[in-house]
Design a protein around this motif. Structure first.
Motif, PDB file in Angstrom:
ATOM      1  N   THR A 239      -5.840 -16.497  -9.411  1.00  0.00           N
ATOM      2  CA  THR A 239      -6.617 -15.284  -9.216  1.00  0.00           C
ATOM      3  C   THR A 239      -7.531 -14.918 -10.380  1.00  0.00           C
ATOM      4  N   GLY A 240      -7.316 -15.526 -11.542  1.00  0.00           N
ATOM      5  CA  GLY A 240      -8.060 -15.121 -12.726  1.00  0.00           C
ATOM      6  C   GLY A 240      -7.531 -13.834 -13.335  1.00  0.00           C
ATOM      7  N   GLU A 241      -6.371 -13.377 -12.899  1.00  0.00           N
ATOM      8  CA  GLU A 241      -5.787 -12.132 -13.413  1.00  0.00           C
ATOM      9  C   GLU A 241      -5.389 -12.309 -14.877  1.00  0.00           C
ATOM     10  N   TYR A 242      -5.741 -11.287 -15.687  1.00  0.00           N
ATOM     11  CA  TYR A 242      -5.406 -11.280 -17.110  1.00  0.00           C
ATOM     12  C   TYR A 242      -3.896 -11.125 -17.296  1.00  0.00           C
ATOM     13  N   VAL A 243      -3.301 -11.902 -18.230  1.00  0.00           N
ATOM     14  CA  VAL A 243      -1.869 -11.778 -18.534  1.00  0.00           C
ATOM     15  C   VAL A 243      -1.657 -11.317 -19.973  1.00  0.00           C
ATOM     16  N   TRP A 244      -2.214 -12.049 -20.954  1.00  0.00           N
ATOM     17  CA  TRP A 244      -2.139 -11.590 -22.343  1.00  0.00           C
ATOM     18  C   TRP A 244      -3.303 -12.167 -23.136  1.00  0.00           C
ATOM     19  N   HIS A 245      -3.517 -11.607 -24.323  1.00  0.00           N
ATOM     20  CA  HIS A 245      -4.516 -12.189 -25.216  1.00  0.00           C
ATOM     21  C   HIS A 245      -4.064 -12.047 -26.665  1.00  0.00           C
TER      22      HIS A 245
ATOM     23  N   VAL B 210       0.052 -20.313 -34.437  1.00  0.00           N
ATOM     24  CA  VAL B 210       1.116 -20.744 -33.530  1.00  0.00           C
ATOM     25  C   VAL B 210       1.584 -19.492 -32.788  1.00  0.00           C
ATOM     26  N   LEU B 211       1.392 -19.503 -31.451  1.00  0.00           N
ATOM     27  CA  LEU B 211       1.758 -18.348 -30.616  1.00  0.00           C
ATOM     28  C   LEU B 211       2.819 -18.774 -29.607  1.00  0.00           C
ATOM     29  N   ASP B 212       3.632 -17.804 -29.163  1.00  0.00           N
ATOM     30  CA  ASP B 212       4.516 -18.018 -28.014  1.00  0.00           C
ATOM     31  C   ASP B 212       3.626 -18.011 -26.780  1.00  0.00           C
ATOM     32  N   ARG B 213       3.588 -19.119 -26.032  1.00  0.00           N
ATOM     33  CA  ARG B 213       2.605 -19.192 -24.953  1.00  0.00           C
ATOM     34  C   ARG B 213       3.034 -18.447 -23.696  1.00  0.00           C
ATOM     35  N   ALA B 214       4.286 -17.981 -23.633  1.00  0.00           N
ATOM     36  CA  ALA B 214       4.694 -17.144 -22.499  1.00  0.00           C
ATOM     37  C   ALA B 214       4.243 -15.707 -22.693  1.00  0.00           C
ATOM     38  N   THR B 215       4.247 -15.247 -23.963  1.00  0.00           N
ATOM     39  CA  THR B 215       4.033 -13.825 -24.228  1.00  0.00           C
ATOM     40  C   THR B 215       2.802 -13.517 -25.064  1.00  0.00           C
ATOM     41  N   GLY B 216       2.276 -14.519 -25.770  1.00  0.00           N
ATOM     42  CA  GLY B 216       1.173 -14.272 -26.691  1.00  0.00           C
ATOM     43  C   GLY B 216       1.625 -13.795 -28.059  1.00  0.00           C
TER      44      GLY B 216
ATOM     45  N   GLN C 230       8.306 -22.380 -27.045  1.00  0.00           N
ATOM     46  CA  GLN C 230       7.186 -22.854 -26.233  1.00  0.00           C
ATOM     47  C   GLN C 230       5.935 -22.298 -26.884  1.00  0.00           C
ATOM     48  N   VAL C 231       5.141 -23.154 -27.521  1.00  0.00           N
ATOM     49  CA  VAL C 231       4.017 -22.636 -28.288  1.00  0.00           C
ATOM     50  C   VAL C 231       2.668 -23.081 -27.740  1.00  0.00           C
ATOM     51  N   ILE C 232       1.661 -22.315 -28.124  1.00  0.00           N
ATOM     52  CA  ILE C 232       0.275 -22.728 -27.984  1.00  0.00           C
ATOM     53  C   ILE C 232      -0.298 -22.686 -29.392  1.00  0.00           C
ATOM     54  N   MET C 233      -1.100 -23.700 -29.736  1.00  0.00           N
ATOM     55  CA  MET C 233      -1.584 -23.842 -31.113  1.00  0.00           C
ATOM     56  C   MET C 233      -3.108 -23.957 -31.115  1.00  0.00           C
ATOM     57  N   GLN C 234      -3.697 -23.368 -32.147  1.00  0.00           N
ATOM     58  CA  GLN C 234      -5.143 -23.490 -32.296  1.00  0.00           C
ATOM     59  C   GLN C 234      -5.521 -23.416 -33.773  1.00  0.00           C
ATOM     60  N   ALA C 235      -6.511 -24.197 -34.152  1.00  0.00           N
ATOM     61  CA  ALA C 235      -7.132 -24.092 -35.476  1.00  0.00           C
ATOM     62  C   ALA C 235      -8.587 -23.707 -35.250  1.00  0.00           C
ATOM     63  N   PRO C 236      -8.857 -22.426 -35.016  1.00  0.00           N
ATOM     64  CA  PRO C 236     -10.233 -22.014 -34.726  1.00  0.00           C
ATOM     65  C   PRO C 236     -11.110 -22.103 -35.956  1.00  0.00           C
ATOM     66  N   LYS C 237     -12.383 -21.793 -35.771  1.00  0.00           N
ATOM     67  CA  LYS C 237     -13.340 -21.925 -36.861  1.00  0.00           C
ATOM     68  C   LYS C 237     -12.950 -21.125 -38.091  1.00  0.00           C
ATOM     69  N   ASN C 238     -12.261 -19.978 -37.925  1.00  0.00           N
ATOM     70  CA  ASN C 238     -12.066 -19.038 -39.032  1.00  0.00           C
ATOM     71  C   ASN C 238     -11.155 -19.549 -40.151  1.00  0.00           C
TER      72      ASN C 238
ATOM     73  N   LEU D 104      -0.607 -27.212 -26.173  1.00  0.00           N
ATOM     74  CA  LEU D 104       0.703 -26.677 -25.798  1.00  0.00           C
ATOM     75  C   LEU D 104       1.775 -27.691 -26.206  1.00  0.00           C
ATOM     76  N   ALA D 105       2.863 -27.214 -26.786  1.00  0.00           N
ATOM     77  CA  ALA D 105       3.978 -28.097 -27.149  1.00  0.00           C
ATOM     78  C   ALA D 105       5.248 -27.264 -27.225  1.00  0.00           C
ATOM     79  N   ASP D 106       6.400 -27.961 -27.141  1.00  0.00           N
ATOM     80  CA  ASP D 106       7.691 -27.312 -27.368  1.00  0.00           C
ATOM     81  C   ASP D 106       8.203 -27.817 -28.700  1.00  0.00           C
ATOM     82  N   ILE D 107       8.328 -26.939 -29.660  1.00  0.00           N
ATOM     83  CA  ILE D 107       8.749 -27.348 -30.997  1.00  0.00           C
ATOM     84  C   ILE D 107       9.872 -26.445 -31.485  1.00  0.00           C
ATOM     85  N   ALA D 108      10.649 -26.961 -32.417  1.00  0.00           N
ATOM     86  CA  ALA D 108      11.730 -26.171 -33.014  1.00  0.00           C
ATOM     87  C   ALA D 108      11.174 -25.447 -34.228  1.00  0.00           C
TER      88      ALA D 108
END
Ligand code: CA
Length: 717
Positions: free
Chosen positions: A316-322, A365-371, A352-360, A341-345
């Motif tokens: 649906t494109g519904e927003y969940v978190w940011h 490292v974020l929890d990808r279920a909750t943000g 359950q994480v989502i990872m990014q190295a943005p330009k800044n 996305l990876a599962d790491i200890a």
């Protein structure tokens, strides 16, 4: 003092356990060629990790790890790697940024100007090619070269986003279009450079243009019919009109002034990832438009959802978190960079994480279920913030960095090129490390005190003329000496660097990790290199004759493992950085697909040796004041493609050497009227009259004479 103008143990991939039924592994008795082309469906994509020989989506798997489980080529035998085949891309000598897909023995790869090529993955034999005929004059709307990063595959079709904003479904067997939709308003300077993804029968695509003045959004189209399923706007529009989604009403409270008149930005121009188990789709959003927050949203505000990682429902494109990486973005600090996305200890606890190295410059490292922000640490030299406040999740800014507010210049690490740009990183579940291409380049932001909105080219609210490179070549050499790049092996669990490989040059390629304990990366100097994934030890290198930006990938056909790489240099840095780019990549720029295997015996033809052009400018007749006025116009509208201070980075025409420089009528017909628009030079009549164009010509003539003097002095020694 001169200013420096310079410009992410996984246990098991969650996806394998995800929704969508049984995988359909390549059965052993069946040869690849017997399958229908691009026979990819939800079951195969969800279980893609089990199909080590195929690479069916941009980041290989929905988690975008860019990790190949193949291990025929290993740290022990990689020294025997040789060229298996090569294919010359018919695209123009521009940056090549595509990740080839390989599905059941067929490679689908794209090149500059959104062209698509289907090749036999064993031999490189062309099966078909498709040219969407992007109008040359659309190139002016591309901030960062006329690039394309690849296609998506689904049920016998391929999906291509074109530079001019179309989404085209192609028959994977023939390369013939099945349907085409225009995803953007053709009267606005939108571009598409990203590879689409397909999730649950919907083709997902965003767009770029936040340097030019557009409003960012992200769309889902029915894969069979091309019908728009939903659209998510990343920044609010005019609040006097109805908001497209309830979340945008909240977002609008974080803006001030009349931002919608400038577009606002937040374009979703590259990264996406999908977790089938959580059924969450992740996107990254870009910078503000214009960059300068004091112009865009006078009086401040976080300006949601600029520079954010956003989780959406794919149906649906519904927003969940940011999570917003850079509130009140003012430096082109996009968060469109690669999402993994990876599962790491972490601290003994599976996450359950989502990872990014943005330009800044910070690794998130974020929890990808909750943000929830788990950790953030700078992976590069950063001076605009001293860290991330873990209580608020916000950067601890250096107040001096807000050049738009202070009215004073700010020399920033990193700059708009980012400490990490679009070049994909890779995650190895075997080492638990993220392999990250880093650049260390500073950039001077000068507030633009005379901001005008141009129809063609950049509108960012930073004064590129004041930030231009010094004219003294010794001062430029000093700046060059400060520029570096490196390949970092980053431990996301501890936010520490495990190892690094330093490069003398900043603008290098994306990364591949494999189960053979290998990491592959190409460089600006045309070297294609394999390192041990656990230690960074250099194991193998070959010369490709061309600078590399694109990430390598790996596949197998009939039991033989291949490593593929597209070569072709350019991009934002290659075009805009002028002398800095000219001196920081291998000469020659032959766009190709190069494919390697153990004991490969193919050979490249001798490298191209670009002919030296004569420098023969007409006499300098304009006053220094006129040339200086020309510099302001040039820097605003010409330099982002033709190079800082009228020095080409070596990718496109160096105007100082142009024959049109000595023919004012020809120069006017090109710049004002678009005589060369088919070649990619748009007309600028909407922004400049003949008198202004003549000032630009005077400036370039002045710069050509300065180069003549440098050449004459060098000839004496
Ligand atoms: Ca940007």
């Amino acid at each position: 003092m001169s200013v420096t103008r310079v410009v992410v143990l996984a246990l098991v991939v969650v996806l394998a356990a995800g929704c969508g039924g049984e995988p359909s592994p390549a059965s052993k008795g069946e040869t690849a060629a017997a399958k229908a082309p691009a026979a990819v469906d939800a079951a195969r994509l969800t279980a893609a990790n089990a199909e080590g020989g195929n690479w069916m989506s941009y980041g290989r798997t929905y988690d975008e790890q860019r990790f190949s489980p193949l291990k025929q080529i290993t740290a022990d035998n990689v020294s025997q790697l040789g060229l298996a085949w090569h294919y010359d891309l018919d695209t123009a000598h521009r940056a090549q940024e595509s990740t080839p897909l390989v599905i059941d023995g067929v490679m689908y790869v794209t090149g500059a100007w959104s062209k698509v090529f289907a090749l036999d993955a064993r031999t490189g034999k062309e099966l078909w090619r498709y040219d969407p005929q992007v109008p040359g004059e659309w190139g002016v709307h591309a901030c960062c070269d006329v690039v394309n990063r690849g296609v998506a595959a689904w049920n016998g079709k391929l999906y291509l986003g074109t530079l001019d904003g179309r989404l085209i479904a192609l028959d994977a067997a023939t390369g013939k279009p099945v349907w085409t939709v225009q995803t953007t308003d053709p009267s606005q300077p939108y571009t598409i450079t990203a590879a689409p993804r397909v999730v649950k029968g919907k083709v997902l695509i965003g767009n770029g243009g936040a340097e030019m003045g557009v409003r960012g959004y992200f769309s889902a189209y029915d894969a069979d019919t091309g019908k728009l399923a939903w659209r998510f706007y990343t920044v609010p529009g005019d609040p006097s009109k109805p908001f497209e989604a309830p979340i945008l009403e909240k977002a609008a409270k974080t803006w001030k002034g009349q931002w919608w008149k400038y577009g606002g930005g937040g374009t979703v121009w590259d990264a996406m990832a999908y977790d089938p188990k959580l059924d969450l789709l992740y996107i990254g959003t870009g910078n503000g438009s214009p960059w300068n927050a004091a112009i865009r949203s006078p009086g401040g505000g976080d300006n949601l959802f600029l520079s954010s990682i956003i989780a959406l429902r794919p149906d649906t494109g519904e927003y969940v978190w940011h999570y917003q990486t850079t509130p009140g973005e003012s430096w082109d600090f996009t968060a469109t960079q690669h999402l993994i996305l990876a599962d790491i200890a972490i601290d003994g606890r599976p996450r359950q994480v989502i990872m990014q190295a943005p330009k800044n410059g910070f690794f998130y490292v974020l929890d990808r279920a909750t943000g929830e922000l788990i950790s953030a640490k700078n992976y590069a030299v950063v001076n605009w913030a001293t860290g991330i406040d873990m209580k608020t999740g916000r950067p601890i800014e250096n107040p001096a960095s807000r050049y738009g507010t202070t009215g004073k210049p700010w020399i920033s690490m990193p700059g708009p090129g980012g400490a990490h740009n679009w070049q994909p990183m890779a995650f190895s579940p075997l080492t638990g490390l993220v392999y990250l291409p880093v650049t260390d380049i500073a950039f001077p932001y000068f507030p633009d005190t005379h901001f005008v909105v141009n129809h063609q080219g950049f509108n960012v609210g930073a004064d590129f003329a004041k930030g231009a490179l010094p004219e003294d070549p010794k001062a430029v050499a000093q700046i060059l000496a400060t520029m570096k790049g490196h390949l970092a092996a980053w431990n996301p669990a501890t936010q520490t660097e495990a190892w690094r490989v330093e490069f003398p040059l900043p603008w290098n390629g994306g990364v591949l990790a494999t189960a053979g304990n290998l990491v592959f990366q190409g460089t600006a100097m045309g070297d294609f290199v394999a390192y041990r994934a656990d230690s960074g030890a250099k194991l193998w290198s070959t010369q490709t004759q061309t600078g590399v930006l694109a990430p390598p990938m790996s596949y197998d056909v009939d039991g033989e493992q291949y490593v593929a790489l597209e070569v072709g240099w350019g991009g934002a840095f290659g075009l805009a950085a002028g002398q800095l780019a000219r001196d920081t990549h291998i000469k020659g720029n032959t766009p190709r697909v190069l494919v390697y295997k153990l004991n490969g015996q193919d050979k490249l033809p001798p490298p191209e040796t670009p002919a030296a052009l004569p420098l023969n400018p007409p006499p300098e007749t304009a006053t220094a004041a006129v040339a200086e006025e020309g510099k302001v116009l040039y820097s605003r509208s010409c330099g982002t493609c033709h190079g800082d201070s009228a020095v080409s980075g070596g990718v496109i025409t160096d105007l100082r050497y142009s024959v049109a420089l000595g023919n004012d009528q020809l120069f006017q017909s090109i710049v004002h009227d678009g005589a060369y628009k088919a070649k990619g030079m748009a007309p600028f009549a909407s922004d400049f009259g003949p008198a202004e164009i003549e000032k630009i010509r005077a400036y370039i003539i002045h710069r050509a004479h300065q180069q003549l003097a440098i050449d004459a002095a060098a000839a004496k020694h």
